[in-house]
Design an enzyme around this catalytic site. Structure first.
Site, PDB file in Angstrom:
ATOM      1  N   CYS A  56       0.813  -1.212   0.000  1.00  0.00           N
ATOM      2  CA  CYS A  56       0.000   0.000   0.000  1.00  0.00           C
ATOM      3  C   CYS A  56       0.849   1.265   0.000  1.00  0.00           C
ATOM      4  O   CYS A  56       0.329   2.346  -0.283  1.00  0.00           O
ATOM      5  CB  CYS A  56      -0.944   0.004   1.199  1.00  0.00           C
ATOM      6  SG  CYS A  56      -0.094   0.044   2.795  1.00  0.00           S
ATOM      7  N   ARG A  58       4.411   1.302  -1.255  1.00  0.00           N
ATOM      8  CA  ARG A  58       5.612   1.275  -2.094  1.00  0.00           C
ATOM      9  C   ARG A  58       5.430   0.332  -3.271  1.00  0.00           C
ATOM     10  O   ARG A  58       4.666  -0.642  -3.206  1.00  0.00           O
ATOM     11  CB  ARG A  58       6.840   0.862  -1.294  1.00  0.00           C
ATOM     12  CG  ARG A  58       7.048  -0.626  -1.101  1.00  0.00           C
ATOM     13  CD  ARG A  58       8.324  -0.944  -0.341  1.00  0.00           C
ATOM     14  NE  ARG A  58       8.250  -0.394   1.002  1.00  0.00           N
ATOM     15  CZ  ARG A  58       8.966   0.641   1.413  1.00  0.00           C
ATOM     16  NH1 ARG A  58       9.851   1.196   0.615  1.00  0.00           N
ATOM     17  NH2 ARG A  58       8.829   1.110   2.632  1.00  0.00           N
ATOM     18  N   SER A 110       9.503   1.482   6.387  1.00  0.00           N
ATOM     19  CA  SER A 110       8.062   1.295   6.250  1.00  0.00           C
ATOM     20  C   SER A 110       7.305   2.568   6.601  1.00  0.00           C
ATOM     21  O   SER A 110       7.822   3.474   7.259  1.00  0.00           O
ATOM     22  CB  SER A 110       7.578   0.163   7.160  1.00  0.00           C
ATOM     23  OG  SER A 110       8.037  -1.081   6.717  1.00  0.00           O
ATOM     24  N   GLY A 189     -13.454  -7.702   0.717  1.00  0.00           N
ATOM     25  CA  GLY A 189     -12.105  -8.123   0.349  1.00  0.00           C
ATOM     26  C   GLY A 189     -11.626  -9.218   1.295  1.00  0.00           C
ATOM     27  O   GLY A 189     -11.943  -9.205   2.487  1.00  0.00           O
ATOM     28  N   THR A 193      -4.492  -8.226   4.038  1.00  0.00           N
ATOM     29  CA  THR A 193      -4.817  -7.202   5.029  1.00  0.00           C
ATOM     30  C   THR A 193      -6.072  -7.564   5.806  1.00  0.00           C
ATOM     31  O   THR A 193      -6.106  -7.485   7.034  1.00  0.00           O
ATOM     32  CB  THR A 193      -5.000  -5.837   4.339  1.00  0.00           C
ATOM     33  OG1 THR A 193      -3.763  -5.439   3.729  1.00  0.00           O
ATOM     34  CG2 THR A 193      -5.404  -4.769   5.343  1.00  0.00           C
TER      35      THR A 193
END
Length: 405
Positions: A56, A58, A110, A189, A193
């Protein structure tokens, strides 16, 4: 020695999440998806090996090439991307590329420092690239050391304490609301995640969960982890009329799934001010116009990015220690790679020595050996076997000592 290794990357440090989402659409949006794009990219840019990781925050291309990586090379790699975004691409080479990869794996680079899940994402992306036959021996060596470096950072620093991952931050917000066992949850979804989200939901006894996903089998698998879970195809989201209390959305869709058109249907006549919608997708799955015009509580990745800064100070103090650990593993990689180069260079020696022995016995001295009694011949064979092993080992040992100093 590692000058043929490069990284081209767009990250949250230099680009907005919206821009990264645009680049992700370029990679995944064509016919055949990501696999077709990467296979075409490797052939088009004449890359020896290629690895791609997209999260989300990179997009990272790690590759091997003897070509010069200049602005033209970068433009051709990201062909189709706006020039303004191409200017945001960072380039790392050789040791700098290795250090950057290790820092990403150890979550130093991150969005949220100390976010352990990034290592799993990188490993899964590597497994996928292996399956697509994009990677080779060099990357195998690098990624083995990358995993060790990341684990070394977590073991020897405090960078992983006080977890502030995007998912955990989102779930902290959820916990602040009065959601109980009877609360209705829509999970849109079923990717990695939302699998993490599901763990939090179960931990806090939220079991009335409806999972929507394009792949119904994956939705069923995730829904089965809840006592009152059920799975529905994503296409049925438009007709869902049973209402909800909490909605968590995270899909790979490049277009908004929750819009002004289907929002009234989803509310099922219930007050929207009581609803919480958590959007963990990049790009966002909830239409920005709907958010602006409505009164429901809304949380997205950009907001979580701001929240994460509050916990950065503690972890930031550990970064210098983590980099010392990473530098140690990077230097070890140099020795490992030298040894591997040596193995490649000398791999034919055992075969050639054995061939010399066989030629000596079977051709050059064949007539003389026929005249030797069996005991003497056995002794000769044993002596030659002994010398064969020594001749194979000697150049390898000597070369290794010279190469490694």
């Amino acid at each position: 020695m590692l000058s043929h290794l490069h990284i081209l990357t767009l990250t949250h440090r230099g680009s907005s999440l919206k821009d990264i989402g645009q680049a992700l659409s370029l990679i995944d949006g064509g016919e055949g998806g990501r696999q077709a794009f990467l296979l075409s990219l490797r052939e088009r840019m004449q890359l020896d090996e290629l690895y791609c990781a997209a999260t989300c925050n990179r997009i990272l291309f790690f590759f091997s090439t003897r070509e010069r990586v200049d602005h033209a090379f970068i433009t051709n790699t990201f062909y189709g991307l706006d020039n303004s975004l191409i200017e945001q691409v960072d380039h790392y080479q050789a040791d700098a590329a290795i250090s950057h990869l290790f820092e990403v794996a150890a979550s130093i680079d991150s969005l949220v420092i100390g976010e352990r899940q990034i290592l799993g994402q990188l490993r899964e992306a590597y497994r996928q690239c292996q399956e697509w036959q994009l990677t080779g021996d060099d990357m195998r060596i690098v990624f083995q050391q990358m995993v060790l470096a990341a684990k070394g950072v977590y073991a020897r620093t405090r960078i992983g304490e006080k977890s502030v991952s995007v998912v955990s931050l989102a779930m902290r917000t959820v916990l602040q609301r009065a959601f109980g066992p009877e609360s209705r949850v829509l999970l849109v979804g079923a990717g990695q995640t939302n699998v993490l989200v599901a763990k939090f939901l179960r931990k806090y006894h939220l079991q009335r969960v409806t999972v929507f996903n394009r792949n119904l089998e994956r939705a069923q698998k995730l829904a089965a982890t809840f006592e009152e879970g059920r799975a529905l195809p994503l296409a049925e989201l438009e007709q869902f009329e049973e209402g909800f209390d909490l909605m968590i959305v995270c899909t790979g869709s490049t277009e908004a799934l929750i819009t002004a058109d289907n929002w009234p249907q989803l509310l099922a006549g219930e007050p929207e001010a009581e609803k919480l919608v958590v959007d963990l997708a990049v790009p966002a799955n909830v239409d920005a116009a709907l958010v602006a015009e409505s009164s429901f509580d809304y949380l997205d990745v950009e907001q979580l990015r701001k929240k994460a800064k509050e916990n950065m100070q503690f972890r930031g103090q550990e970064i210098s220690k983590a980099r010392e650990v990473i530098d140690q593993y990077r230097r070890e990689l140099e020795n490992i790679y030298r040894q591997r180069l040596l193995e490649r260079a000398l791999k034919d020696i055992p075969v050639e020595v054995k061939a010399i022995r066989q030629r000596a016995v079977g051709q050059v001295f064949a007539k003389e050996l026929e005249k030797v009694d069996p005991e003497a011949r056995e002794l000769i064979e044993r002596m030659m076997g002994y010398m064969e092993k020594k001749y194979i080992g000697l150049p390898m040992r000597t070369a290794r000592e010279e190469l490694l100093g």
